[in-house]
Design a protein around this motif. Structure first.
Motif, PDB file in Angstrom:
ATOM      1  N   THR A  77       0.795  -1.074   0.096  1.00  0.00           N
ATOM      2  CA  THR A  77      -0.138   0.063  -0.042  1.00  0.00           C
ATOM      3  C   THR A  77       0.767   1.420   0.066  1.00  0.00           C
ATOM      4  O   THR A  77       0.449   2.215  -0.664  1.00  0.00           O
ATOM      5  N   ALA A  78       1.957   1.324   0.824  1.00  0.00           N
ATOM      6  CA  ALA A  78       2.659   2.488   0.893  1.00  0.00           C
ATOM      7  C   ALA A  78       3.615   2.753  -0.458  1.00  0.00           C
ATOM      8  O   ALA A  78       3.773   3.849  -0.843  1.00  0.00           O
ATOM      9  N   LEU A  79       4.045   1.480  -0.967  1.00  0.00           N
ATOM     10  CA  LEU A  79       4.449   1.716  -2.169  1.00  0.00           C
ATOM     11  C   LEU A  79       3.584   2.317  -3.381  1.00  0.00           C
ATOM     12  O   LEU A  79       4.047   2.991  -4.164  1.00  0.00           O
ATOM     13  N   ALA A 111      10.046   1.554   3.390  1.00  0.00           N
ATOM     14  CA  ALA A 111      10.328   1.363   4.994  1.00  0.00           C
ATOM     15  C   ALA A 111       9.005   1.899   5.472  1.00  0.00           C
ATOM     16  O   ALA A 111       8.727   1.326   6.774  1.00  0.00           O
ATOM     17  N   ALA A 112       8.340   2.837   5.097  1.00  0.00           N
ATOM     18  CA  ALA A 112       7.059   3.417   5.900  1.00  0.00           C
ATOM     19  C   ALA A 112       6.048   2.172   6.088  1.00  0.00           C
ATOM     20  O   ALA A 112       5.366   2.065   7.118  1.00  0.00           O
ATOM     21  N   GLY A 113       5.686   1.282   5.061  1.00  0.00           N
ATOM     22  CA  GLY A 113       4.871   0.348   5.151  1.00  0.00           C
ATOM     23  C   GLY A 113       4.929  -0.737   6.100  1.00  0.00           C
ATOM     24  O   GLY A 113       4.296  -1.028   7.007  1.00  0.00           O
ATOM     25  N   LEU A 114       6.211  -1.058   6.303  1.00  0.00           N
ATOM     26  CA  LEU A 114       6.988  -2.135   7.333  1.00  0.00           C
ATOM     27  C   LEU A 114       6.886  -1.377   8.552  1.00  0.00           C
ATOM     28  O   LEU A 114       6.115  -2.106   9.601  1.00  0.00           O
ATOM     29  N   PHE A 115       7.163  -0.210   8.882  1.00  0.00           N
ATOM     30  CA  PHE A 115       6.938   0.447  10.248  1.00  0.00           C
ATOM     31  C   PHE A 115       5.766   0.783  10.528  1.00  0.00           C
ATOM     32  O   PHE A 115       5.402   0.806  11.817  1.00  0.00           O
ATOM     33  N   THR A 116       4.937   1.123   9.676  1.00  0.00           N
ATOM     34  CA  THR A 116       3.498   1.514   9.954  1.00  0.00           C
ATOM     35  C   THR A 116       2.576   0.221  10.515  1.00  0.00           C
ATOM     36  O   THR A 116       1.956   0.240  11.563  1.00  0.00           O
TER      37      THR A 116
END
Length: 149
Positions: A77-79, A111-116
């Motif tokens: 989703t972030a990608l 990174a944002a998707g994983l950290f979210t």
């Protein structure tokens, strides 16, 4: 997500029309296109491929298959959300900025998707890790006393 894409596409079209004198298409304009293609490939792969339980090595991820599938879903989703942010780098900006910021946006989106996912589910993850640690300590205690579970 559709509304986001619609707004982003309209904003990019308006930017190209309004700033048509500032358009700077160069050979390095291919790099944002490459990152867009990479994003589409990785996001589609993350959505399609699911990790199954039982295929772990001793040095694998500390997350369960369900947790990893959740993380890859958030990453996809972030990608997908980063694609409209890449489009201005195709048409505008000097070459060095195109290279640097295209890569930074790609890396941050990944990174944002994983950290979210980790932030959103931190309590459940912490509870599971604590429970496993407690079970490990109990098992070590039983083994040290000569008992096998």
């Amino acid at each position: 997500m559709r509304i986001y894409y619609l707004i982003a596409i309209v904003a990019n079209i308006i930017a190209v029309v309004a700033f048509h004198k500032s358009i700077n298409i160069s050979v390095l304009s291919i790099l944002p296109l490459f990152f867009i293609a990479l994003i589409l490939f990785q996001a589609a792969l993350f959505k399609k491929e699911k990790i199954e339980n039982g295929f772990r090595t001793a040095y694998g991820s500390p997350f369960t298959a369900e947790e990893e599938n959740g993380m890859t879903g958030f990453a996809a989703t972030a990608l997908y959300a980063a694609i409209p942010l890449m489009i201005p780098f195709i048409f505008f900006f000097p070459s060095a900025v195109k290279v640097l910021l295209s890569f930074i946006i790609y890396a941050l989106a990944f990174a944002a998707g994983l950290f979210t996912y980790r932030i959103k589910n931190k309590d459940a993850l912490k509870d599971r890790f604590d429970k496993e640690e407690t079970e490990r300590r109990e098992q070590e205690k039983k083994e040290s006393m000569g008992e096998w579970k």
